[in-house]
Design a protein around this motif. Structure first.
Motif, PDB file in Angstrom:
ATOM      1  N   GLY A  86       0.696  -1.035   0.129  1.00  0.00           N
ATOM      2  CA  GLY A  86       0.134  -0.095  -0.679  1.00  0.00           C
ATOM      3  C   GLY A  86       1.220   0.862  -0.220  1.00  0.00           C
ATOM      4  N   ALA A  87       1.838   1.130   0.626  1.00  0.00           N
ATOM      5  CA  ALA A  87       2.686   2.642   0.905  1.00  0.00           C
ATOM      6  C   ALA A  87       3.719   2.774  -0.567  1.00  0.00           C
ATOM      7  CB  ALA A  87       3.942   1.864   2.013  1.00  0.00           C
ATOM      8  N   VAL A  88       3.701   1.719  -0.982  1.00  0.00           N
ATOM      9  CA  VAL A  88       4.614   1.253  -2.281  1.00  0.00           C
ATOM     10  C   VAL A  88       3.353   2.436  -3.590  1.00  0.00           C
ATOM     11  CG1 VAL A  88       5.263   0.291  -4.338  1.00  0.00           C
ATOM     12  CG2 VAL A  88       5.890  -0.453  -2.504  1.00  0.00           C
ATOM     13  N   LYS A 113      -7.317 -10.007   0.597  1.00  0.00           N
ATOM     14  CA  LYS A 113      -8.445 -10.130   2.426  1.00  0.00           C
ATOM     15  C   LYS A 113      -8.564 -10.085   3.566  1.00  0.00           C
ATOM     16  CE  LYS A 113     -11.503 -12.118  -0.829  1.00  0.00           C
ATOM     17  NZ  LYS A 113     -12.177 -13.643  -0.591  1.00  0.00           N
ATOM     18  N   GLU A 114      -7.593 -10.589   3.989  1.00  0.00           N
ATOM     19  CA  GLU A 114      -7.108 -10.317   5.518  1.00  0.00           C
ATOM     20  C   GLU A 114      -6.078  -9.213   5.617  1.00  0.00           C
ATOM     21  OE1 GLU A 114      -6.513 -13.226   3.385  1.00  0.00           O
ATOM     22  OE2 GLU A 114      -7.597 -14.021   3.818  1.00  0.00           O
ATOM     23  N   GLN A 115      -5.218  -8.424   4.914  1.00  0.00           N
ATOM     24  CA  GLN A 115      -4.298  -7.312   5.358  1.00  0.00           C
ATOM     25  C   GLN A 115      -4.986  -6.490   5.016  1.00  0.00           C
ATOM     26  OE1 GLN A 115      -0.308  -8.431   5.493  1.00  0.00           O
ATOM     27  NE2 GLN A 115      -0.863 -10.323   5.705  1.00  0.00           N
ATOM     28  N   TYR A 116      -6.212  -6.481   4.045  1.00  0.00           N
ATOM     29  CA  TYR A 116      -6.514  -4.789   3.332  1.00  0.00           C
ATOM     30  C   TYR A 116      -6.551  -4.097   3.995  1.00  0.00           C
ATOM     31  CZ  TYR A 116      -8.823  -2.109   0.504  1.00  0.00           C
ATOM     32  OH  TYR A 116      -9.112  -1.187  -0.647  1.00  0.00           O
ATOM     33  N   GLY A 117      -7.386  -3.812   5.598  1.00  0.00           N
ATOM     34  CA  GLY A 117      -6.526  -2.847   7.027  1.00  0.00           C
ATOM     35  C   GLY A 117      -4.873  -1.750   6.603  1.00  0.00           C
ATOM     36  N   ALA A 118      -4.212  -2.846   6.102  1.00  0.00           N
ATOM     37  CA  ALA A 118      -3.233  -2.239   6.665  1.00  0.00           C
ATOM     38  C   ALA A 118      -2.749  -1.295   4.795  1.00  0.00           C
ATOM     39  CB  ALA A 118      -2.186  -3.421   7.647  1.00  0.00           C
ATOM     40  N   PHE A 119      -3.235  -2.341   4.174  1.00  0.00           N
ATOM     41  CA  PHE A 119      -2.858  -1.492   2.941  1.00  0.00           C
ATOM     42  C   PHE A 119      -3.969  -0.450   3.263  1.00  0.00           C
ATOM     43  CE2 PHE A 119      -4.397  -0.972  -1.031  1.00  0.00           C
ATOM     44  CZ  PHE A 119      -3.187  -0.594  -2.361  1.00  0.00           C
ATOM     45  N   VAL A 120      -5.059   0.101   3.194  1.00  0.00           N
ATOM     46  CA  VAL A 120      -5.923   0.962   2.860  1.00  0.00           C
ATOM     47  C   VAL A 120      -5.029   2.104   4.364  1.00  0.00           C
ATOM     48  CG1 VAL A 120      -8.251   2.124   3.697  1.00  0.00           C
ATOM     49  CG2 VAL A 120      -7.924  -0.151   2.391  1.00  0.00           C
ATOM     50  N   GLY A 121      -4.228   1.791   5.385  1.00  0.00           N
ATOM     51  CA  GLY A 121      -3.687   2.441   5.871  1.00  0.00           C
ATOM     52  C   GLY A 121      -2.147   3.103   5.736  1.00  0.00           C
ATOM     53  N   ALA A 122      -1.738   2.231   5.086  1.00  0.00           N
ATOM     54  CA  ALA A 122      -0.385   2.637   4.603  1.00  0.00           C
ATOM     55  C   ALA A 122      -0.888   4.011   2.860  1.00  0.00           C
ATOM     56  CB  ALA A 122       0.201   1.946   4.025  1.00  0.00           C
ATOM     57  N   GLY A 124      -3.790   5.736   1.979  1.00  0.00           N
ATOM     58  CA  GLY A 124      -4.575   6.032   1.990  1.00  0.00           C
ATOM     59  C   GLY A 124      -5.835   6.846   1.703  1.00  0.00           C
ATOM     60  N   ARG A 125      -6.337   5.736   1.471  1.00  0.00           N
ATOM     61  CA  ARG A 125      -7.582   5.570   0.906  1.00  0.00           C
ATOM     62  C   ARG A 125      -8.248   4.439   0.626  1.00  0.00           C
ATOM     63  NH1 ARG A 125      -6.397   8.138  -3.344  1.00  0.00           N
ATOM     64  NH2 ARG A 125      -6.415   6.915  -5.775  1.00  0.00           N
ATOM     65  N   ASP A 126      -9.902   3.950   0.574  1.00  0.00           N
ATOM     66  CA  ASP A 126      -9.945   2.541   0.366  1.00  0.00           C
ATOM     67  C   ASP A 126     -10.377   2.427  -0.801  1.00  0.00           C
ATOM     68  OD1 ASP A 126     -12.415   0.236   0.208  1.00  0.00           O
ATOM     69  OD2 ASP A 126     -12.907   0.375   1.941  1.00  0.00           O
ATOM     70  N   LEU A 127     -10.073   1.306  -1.871  1.00  0.00           N
ATOM     71  CA  LEU A 127      -9.778   1.264  -3.451  1.00  0.00           C
ATOM     72  C   LEU A 127     -12.250   0.638  -3.858  1.00  0.00           C
ATOM     73  CD1 LEU A 127      -6.362   0.267  -4.909  1.00  0.00           C
ATOM     74  CD2 LEU A 127      -7.528   3.125  -3.960  1.00  0.00           C
ATOM     75  N   ARG A 128     -12.417   0.096  -2.816  1.00  0.00           N
ATOM     76  CA  ARG A 128     -13.456  -0.694  -2.726  1.00  0.00           C
ATOM     77  C   ARG A 128     -14.252   0.250  -3.438  1.00  0.00           C
ATOM     78  NH1 ARG A 128     -13.667  -3.440   2.976  1.00  0.00           N
ATOM     79  NH2 ARG A 128     -13.207  -1.026   3.370  1.00  0.00           N
ATOM     80  N   GLY A 129     -14.579   1.395  -3.519  1.00  0.00           N
ATOM     81  CA  GLY A 129     -15.502   2.790  -3.208  1.00  0.00           C
ATOM     82  C   GLY A 129     -15.223   2.844  -5.834  1.00  0.00           C
ATOM     83  N   ARG A 130     -14.058   3.185  -5.658  1.00  0.00           N
ATOM     84  CA  ARG A 130     -13.412   3.747  -7.127  1.00  0.00           C
ATOM     85  C   ARG A 130     -14.479   3.250  -8.348  1.00  0.00           C
ATOM     86  NH1 ARG A 130      -7.211   3.700  -7.812  1.00  0.00           N
ATOM     87  NH2 ARG A 130      -7.844   4.360  -9.784  1.00  0.00           N
TER      88      ARG A 130
END
Length: 141
Positions: A86-88, A113-122, A124-130
């Motif tokens: 996510g940071a990259v 799935k399991e680590q999606y929260g960590a991805f979003v945190g790094a 900076g936004r949730d991609l599911r609504g794009r």
């Protein structure tokens, strides 16, 4: 006397471990040229990217197939976390782009799935609504 493609191939292999990518047909030439341009641009910005072999004119076309030569990426001692990925992606998307570069974030094997929260945190936004990510809207909420 060897052809230009044969000379290029021999030269590429003398510069270190190389991955040779062969496109299906000449129809992919524009896309392959774009991949080479994007890789070189990202490399110039200092972004960690798979690099093309720079001392070759690329792509070369061999029997109607665009061919490119890339430096091998050695596998590290562990896989990156989704937070690191996510940071990259955040860093990638913060670059100023002259033309649109698509990097495959919606590819079917990029599901997390399991680590999606960590991805979003790094990231900076949730991609599911794009728009354009309907398959991502069905999981993780």
């Amino acid at each position: 006397m060897p052809s230009d493609a044969e000379r290029s191939t021999r030269h590429a292999f003398t510069s270190g471990p190389v991955v040779v990518r062969i496109a299906r047909s000449r129809e992919y030439l524009d896309a392959v040229q774009g991949e080479v341009r994007v890789s070189r641009w990202l490399s110039r910005t200092g972004f960690p990217v798979t690099r093309v072999v720079d001392d070759l004119e690329q792509p070369v076309v061999v029997d109607g197939h665009p061919v490119t030569f890339w430096h091998v990426i050695e596998e590290g001692p562990r896989k990156p976390t989704y937070g690191e990925l996510g940071a990259v992606l955040r860093d990638l998307h913060s670059l100023t782009v002259r033309k649109c570069a698509v990097h495959g974030e919606a590819h079917v094997q990029n599901l997390m799935k399991e680590q999606y929260g960590a991805f979003v945190g790094a990231y900076g936004r949730d991609l599911r609504g794009r728009p354009g990510f309907p398959s991502g809207r069905t999981w993780g909420r």
